[in-house]
Scaffold this active site. Structure first.
Site, PDB file in Angstrom:
ATOM      1  N   TYR A  68       0.871  -1.178   0.000  1.00 21.27           N
ATOM      2  CA  TYR A  68       0.000   0.000   0.000  1.00 21.27           C
ATOM      3  C   TYR A  68       0.906   1.226   0.000  1.00 21.27           C
ATOM      4  O   TYR A  68       1.638   1.475   0.956  1.00 21.27           O
ATOM      5  CB  TYR A  68      -0.903   0.037   1.237  1.00 21.27           C
ATOM      6  CG  TYR A  68      -1.917  -1.083   1.338  1.00 21.27           C
ATOM      7  CD1 TYR A  68      -2.313  -1.815   0.227  1.00 21.27           C
ATOM      8  CD2 TYR A  68      -2.496  -1.400   2.559  1.00 21.27           C
ATOM      9  CE1 TYR A  68      -3.254  -2.832   0.337  1.00 21.27           C
ATOM     10  CE2 TYR A  68      -3.443  -2.415   2.683  1.00 21.27           C
ATOM     11  CZ  TYR A  68      -3.802  -3.128   1.559  1.00 21.27           C
ATOM     12  OH  TYR A  68      -4.728  -4.130   1.674  1.00 21.27           O
ATOM     13  N   PHE A 218     -13.321  -5.149   1.964  1.00 24.48           N
ATOM     14  CA  PHE A 218     -14.444  -4.405   1.382  1.00 24.48           C
ATOM     15  C   PHE A 218     -15.721  -4.589   2.220  1.00 24.48           C
ATOM     16  O   PHE A 218     -16.805  -4.830   1.661  1.00 24.48           O
ATOM     17  CB  PHE A 218     -14.713  -4.838  -0.071  1.00 24.48           C
ATOM     18  CG  PHE A 218     -13.628  -4.504  -1.053  1.00 24.48           C
ATOM     19  CD1 PHE A 218     -12.671  -3.540  -0.767  1.00 24.48           C
ATOM     20  CD2 PHE A 218     -13.565  -5.136  -2.292  1.00 24.48           C
ATOM     21  CE1 PHE A 218     -11.665  -3.228  -1.679  1.00 24.48           C
ATOM     22  CE2 PHE A 218     -12.573  -4.827  -3.217  1.00 24.48           C
ATOM     23  CZ  PHE A 218     -11.625  -3.872  -2.902  1.00 24.48           C
ATOM     24  N   LEU A 226     -21.470   0.348  -0.502  1.00 25.81           N
ATOM     25  CA  LEU A 226     -22.757  -0.343  -0.494  1.00 25.81           C
ATOM     26  C   LEU A 226     -23.895   0.661  -0.619  1.00 25.81           C
ATOM     27  O   LEU A 226     -23.898   1.698   0.048  1.00 25.81           O
ATOM     28  CB  LEU A 226     -22.928  -1.092   0.828  1.00 25.81           C
ATOM     29  CG  LEU A 226     -22.027  -2.307   1.052  1.00 25.81           C
ATOM     30  CD1 LEU A 226     -22.161  -2.780   2.495  1.00 25.81           C
ATOM     31  CD2 LEU A 226     -22.383  -3.416   0.078  1.00 25.81           C
TER      32      LEU A 226
HETATM   33  N1  LIG Z   1      -6.762  -8.807   1.048  1.00 25.03           N
HETATM   34  C1  LIG Z   1      -7.096  -8.003   0.065  1.00 25.03           C
HETATM   35  O1  LIG Z   1      -6.981  -8.332  -1.107  1.00 25.03           O
HETATM   36  C2  LIG Z   1      -7.650  -6.642   0.386  1.00 25.03           C
HETATM   37  C3  LIG Z   1      -8.241  -5.876  -0.627  1.00 25.03           C
HETATM   38  C4  LIG Z   1      -8.764  -4.654  -0.285  1.00 25.03           C
HETATM   39  C5  LIG Z   1      -8.711  -4.192   1.023  1.00 25.03           C
HETATM   40  N2  LIG Z   1      -8.108  -4.949   1.991  1.00 25.03           N
HETATM   41  C6  LIG Z   1      -8.093  -4.501   3.414  1.00 25.03           C
HETATM   42  O2  LIG Z   1      -9.425  -4.341   3.827  1.00 25.03           O
HETATM   43  C7  LIG Z   1      -9.597  -3.038   4.400  1.00 25.03           C
HETATM   44  C8  LIG Z   1     -11.014  -2.566   4.153  1.00 25.03           C
HETATM   45  O3  LIG Z   1     -11.252  -2.450   2.772  1.00 25.03           O
HETATM   46  P1  LIG Z   1     -11.403  -1.044   2.039  1.00 25.03           P
HETATM   47  O4  LIG Z   1     -10.854   0.041   2.888  1.00 25.03           O
HETATM   48  O5  LIG Z   1     -10.845  -1.192   0.684  1.00 25.03           O
HETATM   49  O6  LIG Z   1     -12.950  -0.938   1.827  1.00 25.03           O
HETATM   50  P2  LIG Z   1     -14.198  -0.636   2.807  1.00 25.03           P
HETATM   51  O7  LIG Z   1     -13.781  -0.671   4.235  1.00 25.03           O
HETATM   52  O8  LIG Z   1     -15.303  -1.506   2.362  1.00 25.03           O
HETATM   53  O9  LIG Z   1     -14.603   0.829   2.359  1.00 25.03           O
HETATM   54  C9  LIG Z   1     -13.721   1.902   2.400  1.00 25.03           C
HETATM   55  C10 LIG Z   1     -14.404   3.054   1.681  1.00 25.03           C
HETATM   56  O10 LIG Z   1     -15.566   3.445   2.396  1.00 25.03           O
HETATM   57  C11 LIG Z   1     -15.445   4.802   2.832  1.00 25.03           C
HETATM   58  N3  LIG Z   1     -15.967   4.855   4.203  1.00 25.03           N
HETATM   59  C12 LIG Z   1     -15.428   4.301   5.304  1.00 25.03           C
HETATM   60  N4  LIG Z   1     -16.201   4.518   6.371  1.00 25.03           N
HETATM   61  C13 LIG Z   1     -17.263   5.231   5.934  1.00 25.03           C
HETATM   62  C14 LIG Z   1     -18.409   5.780   6.564  1.00 25.03           C
HETATM   63  N5  LIG Z   1     -18.609   5.607   7.871  1.00 25.03           N
HETATM   64  N6  LIG Z   1     -19.289   6.463   5.805  1.00 25.03           N
HETATM   65  C15 LIG Z   1     -19.097   6.645   4.477  1.00 25.03           C
HETATM   66  N7  LIG Z   1     -18.023   6.149   3.819  1.00 25.03           N
HETATM   67  C16 LIG Z   1     -17.110   5.450   4.545  1.00 25.03           C
HETATM   68  C17 LIG Z   1     -14.000   5.151   2.726  1.00 25.03           C
HETATM   69  O11 LIG Z   1     -13.830   6.506   2.390  1.00 25.03           O
HETATM   70  P3  LIG Z   1     -13.288   7.608   3.461  1.00 25.03           P
HETATM   71  O12 LIG Z   1     -11.795   7.440   3.498  1.00 25.03           O
HETATM   72  O13 LIG Z   1     -13.744   8.885   2.870  1.00 25.03           O
HETATM   73  O14 LIG Z   1     -13.939   7.301   4.767  1.00 25.03           O
HETATM   74  C18 LIG Z   1     -13.524   4.261   1.585  1.00 25.03           C
HETATM   75  O15 LIG Z   1     -13.782   4.880   0.354  1.00 25.03           O
HETATM   76  C19 LIG Z   1      -8.536  -2.188   3.729  1.00 25.03           C
HETATM   77  O16 LIG Z   1      -8.270  -1.019   4.445  1.00 25.03           O
HETATM   78  C20 LIG Z   1      -7.384  -3.164   3.636  1.00 25.03           C
HETATM   79  O17 LIG Z   1      -6.677  -3.155   4.864  1.00 25.03           O
HETATM   80  C21 LIG Z   1      -7.604  -6.170   1.690  1.00 25.03           C
END
Ligand SMILES: NC(=O)c1ccc[n+]([C@@H]2O[C@H](COP(=O)([O-])OP(=O)(O)OC[C@H]3O[C@@H](n4cnc5c(N)ncnc54)[C@H](OP(=O)(O)O)[C@@H]3O)[C@@H](O)[C@H]2O)c1
Length: 297
Positions: A68, A218, A226
């Site tokens: 990252y 996600f 979502l």
């Molecule tokens: N193993 C893998 O292949 C893989 C792939 C992807 C991710 N990951 C891990 O999984 C974690 C979570 O996934 P993710 O961050 O990609 O997706 P997520 O948690 O599903 O969603 C993050 C998105 O939602 C927004 N968000 C977060 N809280 C919110 C709220 N309360 N209200 C409105 N919007 C909100 C964030 O924007 P803002 O910044 O504006 O809040 C960001 O755009 C990552 O941080 C990473 O550590 C792993």
């Protein structure tokens, strides 16, 4: 955040066969890098503030990867939190590299995995990594069958050398979990799953039976947040936000689910952590379950 809130982060979960216990509501650090998970954040002080607020609120499970940024997210974690508080579990992952064009390429040879461990150790300023997930190829949408024995064996060798304490997997199938377990103990699985993406329903039950953590990535929909009228209606009724309901649904879904929602915003972080206090009735859970059913139909 008060001590009262601290105790409500979904309650404790102990990774199987380990002394590592975390609160079920954790934090995913991917959003701390710049746009496209590339380069430095637009607001570096804000990124540090999010991490410090999370830990101050009781979060003791942070998910990261050295690819990252690359390197940037781990360096921000070190800047914000090192020396790390007792009990903080940082989970990282290996299996990808980011060339100069910003693309995501596989890095799955034993040498690349070893280099990845050393990159994580250096950028996080650690002597050993608590948990390392092998992130198998496939796509962001889902895993692809195929042997992962060579990669898991490489991680098991690094474990024997004391550089890795425990091994997990990411983007894998049930057969790949079984194959990996024949090589070393597996403490967690991190796959794409949320209210609208229910492909892993059976795998979650299977892992729950073995005490293995299931950590959905996600959880809020990732790059496509979502959106559902049912989700919005339930949220309005409960006086919560749709994202809080989506996270609370995951906590209710199975006791082995741990949350790592990602955000670069302190306000969103607070909102997400408060989801641990949201109680959903069986009737509401059935209503929310319908979202996944509608999408599968
Ligand atoms: N193993 C893998 O292949 C893989 C792939 C992807 C991710 N990951 C891990 O999984 C974690 C979570 O996934 P993710 O961050 O990609 O997706 P997520 O948690 O599903 O969603 C993050 C998105 O939602 C927004 N968000 C977060 N809280 C919110 C709220 N309360 N209200 C409105 N919007 C909100 C964030 O924007 P803002 O910044 O504006 O809040 C960001 O755009 C990552 O941080 C990473 O550590 C792993």
């Amino acid at each position: 955040m008060s001590k009262a809130n601290e105790s409500t982060l979904g309650g404790p979960f102990t990774f199987p066969g380990t002394s590592l216990t975390v609160r079920r509501v954790g934090y995913g650090a991917m959003q701390l890098a710049g746009p496209g998970v590339w380069g430095p954040p637009k607001n570096p002080e804000g990124a540090v503030a999010v991490l410090r607020e999370a830990v101050a609120a009781g979060v003791n499970h942070i998910d990261t990867a050295d690819f990252y940024g690359p390197h940037i997210t781990n360096q921000i974690i070190r800047q914000a939190l090192h020396p790390y508080p007792a009990g903080l579990v940082i989970v990282t992952k290996l299996g990808a590299r980011r060339p100069a064009d910003g693309s995501w390429q596989p890095a799955i040879s034993p040498q690349e995995l070893t280099d990845g461990v050393h990159d994580n150790l250096r950028n996080l300023s650690l002597d050993a990594l608590d948990i390392v997930n092998y992130r198998a190829m496939g796509s962001i949408h889902g895993p692809k069958e195929g042997s992962i024995a060579e990669q898991v064996t490489a991680l098991a060798d690094l474990q024997k050398k004391g550089l890795i304490r425990h091994v997990g997997l990411s983007n894998v199938t049930s057969a790949q979990v079984a194959e990996a377990k024949s090589i070393t103990d597996i403490v967690c699985v991190q796959n794409n799953y949320n209210l609208a993406n229910r492909q892993d329903d059976a795998l979650i039950e299977e892992l729950a039976g073995q005490g293995i953590a299931y950590v959905p990535f996600f959880p809020l929909g990732g790059f496509t947040p979502l959106q559902s009228s049912t989700l919005s209606d339930v949220a309005t009724r409960l006086g919560a936000t749709p994202m809080q309901v989506a996270l609370a649904w995951l906590l209710h879904r199975s006791p082995n689910i741990l949350l790592i929602p990602g955000t670069s915003s302190v306000a969103h972080l607070r909102e997400n952590l408060a989801a641990g206090q949201l109680s959903l009735t069986p009737q509401t859970l059935t209503e929310l379950d319908g979202i996944g059913v509608d999408i599968r139909a």
